[in-house]
Design a protein around this motif. Structure first.
Motif, mmCIF file in Angstrom:
data_model
loop_
_atom_site.group_PDB
_atom_site.id
_atom_site.type_symbol
_atom_site.label_atom_id
_atom_site.label_comp_id
_atom_site.label_asym_id
_atom_site.label_seq_id
_atom_site.Cartn_x
_atom_site.Cartn_y
_atom_site.Cartn_z
ATOM 1 N N PRO A 45 0.807 -1.222 0.000
ATOM 2 C CA PRO A 45 0.000 0.000 0.000
ATOM 3 C C PRO A 45 0.837 1.267 0.000
ATOM 4 O O PRO A 45 0.339 2.337 -0.326
ATOM 5 C CB PRO A 45 -0.807 -0.116 1.296
ATOM 6 N N VAL A 46 2.097 1.143 0.392
ATOM 7 C CA VAL A 46 2.919 2.344 0.490
ATOM 8 C C VAL A 46 3.268 2.882 -0.894
ATOM 9 O O VAL A 46 3.391 4.072 -1.120
ATOM 10 C CB VAL A 46 4.191 2.057 1.310
ATOM 11 N N THR A 48 1.603 2.551 -4.028
ATOM 12 C CA THR A 48 0.587 2.300 -5.041
ATOM 13 C C THR A 48 0.701 3.368 -6.109
ATOM 14 O O THR A 48 0.212 4.484 -5.954
ATOM 15 C CB THR A 48 -0.821 2.311 -4.417
ATOM 16 N N ASP A 75 -8.311 2.886 -3.854
ATOM 17 C CA ASP A 75 -7.695 2.919 -2.537
ATOM 18 C C ASP A 75 -8.274 1.834 -1.644
ATOM 19 O O ASP A 75 -7.546 1.081 -0.988
ATOM 20 C CB ASP A 75 -7.931 4.303 -1.919
ATOM 21 N N ARG A 79 -6.212 -1.448 -0.194
ATOM 22 C CA ARG A 79 -6.084 -1.722 1.238
ATOM 23 C C ARG A 79 -6.682 -3.067 1.594
ATOM 24 O O ARG A 79 -6.111 -3.838 2.358
ATOM 25 C CB ARG A 79 -6.759 -0.598 2.035
ATOM 26 N N ILE B 337 18.626 6.557 0.474
ATOM 27 C CA ILE B 337 18.122 6.897 1.799
ATOM 28 C C ILE B 337 19.274 7.088 2.785
ATOM 29 O O ILE B 337 19.270 7.994 3.604
ATOM 30 C CB ILE B 337 17.172 5.792 2.290
ATOM 31 N N CYS C 55 12.448 7.263 6.971
ATOM 32 C CA CYS C 55 12.811 6.792 5.645
ATOM 33 C C CYS C 55 11.824 5.756 5.128
ATOM 34 O O CYS C 55 11.782 5.466 3.953
ATOM 35 C CB CYS C 55 14.215 6.193 5.677
ATOM 36 N N PRO C 105 -1.426 5.538 3.839
ATOM 37 C CA PRO C 105 -1.772 4.581 2.794
ATOM 38 C C PRO C 105 -2.800 3.544 3.246
ATOM 39 O O PRO C 105 -3.437 2.916 2.407
ATOM 40 C CB PRO C 105 -0.440 3.933 2.443
ATOM 41 N N CYS C 131 4.827 3.069 8.267
ATOM 42 C CA CYS C 131 5.577 3.620 7.135
ATOM 43 C C CYS C 131 6.124 5.008 7.445
ATOM 44 O O CYS C 131 7.059 5.457 6.789
ATOM 45 C CB CYS C 131 4.719 3.657 5.883
ATOM 46 N N LYS C 133 4.807 7.964 7.018
ATOM 47 C CA LYS C 133 4.455 9.096 6.144
ATOM 48 C C LYS C 133 3.824 10.229 6.943
ATOM 49 O O LYS C 133 4.130 11.397 6.736
ATOM 50 C CB LYS C 133 3.477 8.631 5.066
#
Lengths: 599, 418, 196
Positions: A45-46, A48, A75, A79, B337, C55, C105, C131, C133
């Motif tokens: 999902p990160v 997409t 979406d 998921r 990174i 990261c 996400p 993640c 974000k």
């Protein structure tokens, strides 16, 4: 007997079939799980991409409702796929585990029905010497193969990694080594002469003393660093104005707005005045025309290798550019709270830059730069790994770096000519220490202070005056065995530095009281309360002390045994910076402006 | 399953750092929720693990040495798989604790949890007293392999000896990497931990599956040919005070147990007539003994030449070399990174180089020692392979015997009655 | 012959005893040498939020799927902003909870209206994949109240954390059990204490 055997056989057959079923089941599951595993990586999902591109399109076309719905569907789908996949793998894992357990049990049961004692298999070639011979042979072969492979790999990838790193690092320190070598040999020679010709030592030192020219004439005719040449609070100009008025504009030549904030003080060289400013995201160096006040150039300090992408945390009363610049007339040098240090030529072009590592300093780095004979002296007293460094003015490379066992300090270096040598004098909890500017060798140190040290030291006539709020004022007779002549803690300071002459010592407290002492004995001549807090440091100009208070009033008084005021001209804008002096002019950073006072 | 949720009480907290946006004061009487930070596994359970380890070791030693019960060992293995495996999820195990101990010895700032130290020391002590009873059924890695050893096939005795060197190399590498603070490779490549956790990377799962599949035919492949802790136990076990025996009384040389050992750890009787001429043996013995120091030196020399390759595993060295060569970790279109993170960290390139060169230097000395150790292992193995040991009976080879007690079931001799 | 045999045995016995003793001494000295360095507490892995650069590797490097690293919210530091940098994608025009606006996400960050103009943000741990974000967004535009932390109930506490090795900014470290959270904005007096 036969019955039992038959029974056993049927049992074995049963368990065998169970085993086969369980085995096939587990195998099939295994394949499914592996398949699912690869899918899960697809349905990450990160990343997409589809959705991201759709959102991009939506940004160009914000009214598109169809697109909007499409994104929402995608979406949800992504998921769902991700979490179902994970559930499937987990559930599959449990099923597989179950299958394997059944298989293990059936195999064990199957074995238990079998007869224990198996036919004795006579292993041939099991004579010990044969085994040993074979083992020896293959160990030798294996060992040689291993060695050869290792050597080939080592040979192929041999690139002197450690040495390369060292070279990269040492290339900066090479200068240092050369310098210290020559310096050392000088010292040895000096010692030799000292030892062999005791009679002539006085002459020698006298000679050397006369040879040392510091501060240089060029430095004295300009204002090259914080608190004047060498940073000792003494200015050598003569025709400095003593009266002006900010409200009426009397004797105010010009006033120019400074784009970015900063608590650094102006420096002057030739017809140029320099300042820096920073707001944490932008760092700039400004050059003002001394005559007109126009900004001649602005240098944006960016793209320094190793510079942190986010500025360190600083407090509002220190800021990102509390350190004052320094210049030698060829280049101007600036340092910021990020640890970025830069050299610009007089036209604002970058000559070199580097990052010294973000200083671990909870208020923000504030020590100013000093110059001595092509070396930029950087007092880098941070939380861990405090040090003092000398960087080459030409290249910025480290000439020497001496570690210091001190706490963070906000004071600046003071470079003084003691007559026999030039010393860099630094203050930080717990000591005042002196360093040889050529080699960085620590010449002497003495424990005499504590706390978060802000004021720099003052020097006159072989005595260093060090003070800090909540600590004490100490007069230190310098030398290889420094000693404290006298102490006092009536008047202390946490920001303004003291200033000293042969005859008087002036101490300014942060709340605006001035005390005058006899530097030799510590006897107080007088004290006077101006009533307004002061962060800027007093400057000795000729026979007068110039002291700017926070409200923008300059207190001018005579450096004398009794207090005698010369005037209190007002500028009218708040300031915490120390003024700079030039031929007939005073430069003051107040508020967001740089003022030029003069006729 | 249950978690402890410790709830942070409402108490005045002044935010020392200035926030961009001030904390609001609610007019509607809204109560701000608490930040919930779930607690880790309770400490007492860690001590319970040590206690269980001691009990399990005592029990299995008793089962093997006194009760001579293969069944007992089997059920102990099942218990170990359930407790140390599935319940405790395999960490910290005795095998991995080698690295914790090494790191504690070499790194001043690392404090070793006492449980890790105990997990290292206790099995070694038990081995010194009773042989490798730890391997038999208390080690979760060994237990799972033992149960999967359905159809063990004998492998050539000489091959067994040759492959037996690998654990020492692995041990040396693990110590080298742990001492330099680079990595815990034993844990990284632990093949079975994924099973116990139902969670692992794909590679780890595959590695585990391969080991188990191979283990069906070649019993305990990890224990025999890889396990670094096994290498330590191998040495200690040779000098154990007591060790299990195949026969409860006197061996009658019935040969029944001959092929019972799935690990080829039974010493067959070696009659004198098989012995080579004494002078040949003596000559070879002397020759090899002389060679040992040469091997030690050669090993050190070779490994020290290889130190850069070994050091590249270290992330700092890797980062420094990427920065130096401007290779950006092989990433094409954007900044890697690692490079971004390095720039953000505020460290200068100089500091990185000096740190990296210090680590490379450590690796240089480390790989000398590592190489010497490997040379010594090769040398001593060769020397020991020239010694002719008399064996009139069938007896377990104390170094490689895993004390699994399979052979006991094959022995027809009854214990002597007291 | 027999005496020679005996002699051999005693010699072998001597070596054995010597080795036993030296192994005991060796083990004893390792244990004794390290006893000053031991800590009775176990250590757990945790992220130093000051070093974390978000990261995104916490989501992928953990041996657990989804990762044991989760986003934690220090409500004490939160500004309850309407335009939350951690919630909305940069450049979002209408501040609604629609999927195209959400930065997360997996939609793990929930937004709830409290009172004008304040919104509360909450993390659904079940959905969070670590993640980072939102953490990045909050740190860049807001107070930095969203922070990545290892959720100790989910962490398997591997002897060697696989995220720690992949972490480019050295933000992972072993910390004592009793100080298992290193996030900012946790009340000092109430940092998680181990109550057996």
């Amino acid at each position: 007997m036969i019955k039992e055997k038959e029974h056993n056989n049927s049992k074995a057959r049963f368990w065998k079939s169970v085993m086969i079923i369980a085995g096939v089941f587990s195998f099939a599951l295994c394949i499914l799980i592996i398949g699912n595993y690869f899918q899960i990586n697809k349905a990450d999902p990160v990343n997409t991409k589809v959705i991201n591109t759709l959102v991009e399109r939506l940004n160009h076309n914000p009214g598109d409702q169809v697109l909007r719905n499409e994104i929402r569907e995608f979406d949800l789908l992504a998921r769902k796929a991700y979490f179902t996949n994970q559930w499937q793998i987990r559930f599959g894992g449990y099923l597989l585990f179950f299958g394997i357990i059944v298989m293990v049990i059936s195999v064990l049961m199957m074995d238990s029905t079998k007869k224990k004692v198996q036919a004795i298999t006579i292993v041939k070639d099991n004579k010990l010497p044969t085994i040993q011979r074979n083992a020896r042979k293959w160990i030798t072969i294996g060992g040689i193969a291993l060695a050869v492979i290792t050597l080939i790999f080592a040979f192929l990838s041999h690139n002197e990694l450690g040495n390369k790193f060292l070279q990269k690092e040492l290339s900066e320190n090479k200068l240092n080594n050369k310098d210290s070598l020559t310096a050392n040999s000088n010292i040895i020679q000096n010692n030799d002469t000292l030892n062999s010709k005791t009679d002539t030592t006085n002459v020698d030192t006298a000679k050397t003393a006369s040879l040392i020219e510091f501060p240089t004439a060029a430095m004295m005719s300009n204002f090259p660093s914080f608190r004047g040449p060498g940073g000792n609070g003494i200015d050598y100009h003569k025709n400095i104005p003593t009266s002006w008025d900010g409200a009426s504009g009397k004797n105010i030549k010009w006033k120019t707005a400074i784009p970015l904030p900063g608590y650094n003080s102006p420096i002057v060289w030739g017809d140029k005045v320099f300042l820096t400013g920073s707001n944490g995201t932008k760092q700039q160096v400004y050059c003002f025309d001394k005559k007109s006040g126009n900004i001649l150039w602005t240098a944006d300090i960016t793209g320094i290798e190793g510079s942190p992408s986010t500025a360190p945390k600083v407090t509002d009363d220190t800021g990102y550019s509390a350190s004052t610049l320094t210049t030698d007339g060829e280049k101007v040098y600036a340092i910021f709270a990020t640890g970025d240090i830069i050299a610009l030529d007089m036209k604002g072009n970058k000559v070199w830059s580097r990052n010294l590592g973000v200083p671990a300093n909870h208020y923000g780095y504030s020590s100013s730069l000093m110059l001595y004979e092509n070396k930029i002296i950087v007092q880098y007293d941070q939380n861990n790994g405090a040090k003092v460094m000398a960087l080459s003015a030409q290249s910025g490379k480290t000439i020497w770096s001496t570690p210091r066992k001190v706490k963070i300090s906000w004071a600046s270096p003071v470079i003084v000519n003691t007559g026999s040598r030039v010393e860099i004098i630094l203050i930080a909890e717990p000591y005042v220490a002196s360093y040889d500017p050529a080699t960085g060798k620590e010449l002497w140190k003495i424990d005499c202070t504590s706390g978060e040290v802000g004021p720099s030291v003052a020097y006159a006539n072989g005595i260093v005056f060090a003070l800090n709020e909540y600590a004490k004022l100490a007069a230190i007779k310098i030398g290889d065995q420094p000693k404290i002549l006298w102490e006092n803690n009536d008047y202390l300071s946490d920001v303004p530095s003291p200033v000293a002459t042969d005859k008087y010592l002036f101490v300014v407290t942060s709340y605006g009281e001035v005390a005058c002492y006899n530097p030799q004995t510590g006897d107080k001549y007088w004290n006077h309360d101006f009533g307004t807090g002061t962060y800027s440091s007093p400057m000795l100009v000729g026979e007068k002390i110039y002291l700017m208070d926070k409200k923008g009033t300059m207190h001018i008084f005579k450096a004398d045994k009794t207090f005698s005021s010369v005037g209190d001209p007002k500028l009218g804008e708040n300031t915490v910076c120390t003024p700079a002096f030039a031929d007939g002019k005073i430069f003051v950073r107040a508020g967001n402006n740089l003022y030029c006072i003069g006729k | 399953m249950f978690f402890f949720f410790v709830i942070i009480s409402l108490q005045a907290y002044d935010v020392t750092a200035k926030n961009r946006f001030p904390k609001p004061e609610f007019e509607s009487g809204h109560v701000q929720p608490e930040t919930i930070t779930p607690a880790p596994r309770a400490m007492i359970l860690e001590y319970l693990d040590v206690f269980v380890l001691i009990v399990a070791l005592s029990l299995i030693s008793w089962l093997i040495l006194k009760k001579r019960s293969r069944k007992g060992v089997f059920w102990m293995s099942v218990f170990t798989i359930l407790y140390f495996g599935f319940y405790k999820q395999g960490c910290v195990c005795a095998v991995g604790s080698v690295q914790n101990v090494t790191l504690a010895l070499f790194n001043e700032s690392y404090n070793i949890p006492i449980t890790a130290l105990l997990f290292f020391v206790i099995p070694l002590l038990y081995t010194l007293f009773f042989g490798r009873t730890f391997c038999a059924g208390v080690c979760p890695l060994g237990a799972i392999q033992d149960i999967f050893a359905f159809r063990p096939m004998p492998i050539k005795a000489w091959l067994e000896k040759v492959l037996g060197i690998i654990p020492f190399i692995y041990l040396g590498l693990a110590v080298l990497y742990a001492a330099t603070g680079t990595d815990f490779i034993i844990c990284r490549y632990d093949p079975f931990i994924g099973f116990y956790r139902f969670d692992a990377t794909f590679i780890m799962f595959m590695l585990g599956a391969i080991f188990l599949l191979v283990g069906v035919f070649i019993a305990r492949p990890y224990c025999r040919f890889l396990c670094p802790y096994g290498a330590l136990l191998n040495i200690v076990s040779r000098f154990s005070f007591k060790h299990m025996t195949i026969t409860p009384a006197n061996c009658i040389n019935c040969k029944l147990c001959e092929s019972s050992c799935p690990f080829g750890a039974i010493n067959m009787p070696a009659p004198v007539k098989e012995k080579e001429k004494t002078e040949v043996i003596v000559k070879r013995y002397i020759l090899l003994s002389v060679i040992v120091p040469v091997l030690v030196f050669a090993g050190g020399l070779i490994a020290s030449n290889f130190h850069e390759n070994l050091a590249m595993v270290n992330h700092k060295v890797k980062l420094a070399s990427e920065v130096m060569n401007n290779t950006n970790f092989g990433v094409k279109d954007k900044e890697a990174i690692e490079i971004t993170a390095f720039k953000t960290s505020g460290q200068t390139v100089d500091q990185l180089y000096s740190e990296a060169s210090a680590i490379v230097k450590e690796f240089y000395f480390g790989s000398w020692i590592f190489g010497c150790f490997i040379g010594l292992v090769f040398g001593l193995t060769l020397v020991s392979l020239t010694v002719f040991k008399y064996h009139s009976d069938y007896s377990p080879d104390k170094a490689t015997c895993h004390s699994c007690a399979r052979c006991m079931d094959y022995c027809p001799v009854l214990p002597e009655k007291k | 012959m027999s005496s020679e045999e005996k002699h051999k045995i005693t010699r072998r016995e001597f070596i054995r005893k010597g080795m036993q003793l030296s192994i005991l001494i060796g083990l004893g000295s390792i244990a004794g040498g390290l006893i000053t360095k031991t800590i009775s507490e176990k250590t757990v892995w945790q992220i130093d939020t000051k070093k974390c650069t978000q990261c995104g590797r916490c989501a992928t490097s953990c041996i657990k799927k989804p990762s044991a690293v989760k986003c934690f919210h220090a409500y004490d530091m939160c500004g309850y902003c309407d335009l939350c940098g951690g919630y909305f994608k940069p450049g979002t025009k209408d501040l609604t909870t629609a999927a195209e606006n959400q930065l997360c996400p997996t939609s793990a960050l929930k937004r709830k209206f409290i009172e004008e103009p304040f919104f509360e943000y909450e993390i659904d741990k079940e959905l969070c994949i670590g993640c980072g974000k939102c953490v990045k967004g909050c740190g860049a535009f807001g107070n930095g109240s969203l922070q990545l932390q290892v959720s100790q109930d989910l962490c398997d506490n591997c002897n060697e954390c696989s995220i720690a090795r992949d972490c480019p900014s050295n933000a992972f470290s072993r910390v004592l059990n009793s100080t298992s959270y290193l996030m900012l904005g946790l009340r000092d007096s109430n940092k998680w204490k181990n109550k057996l």
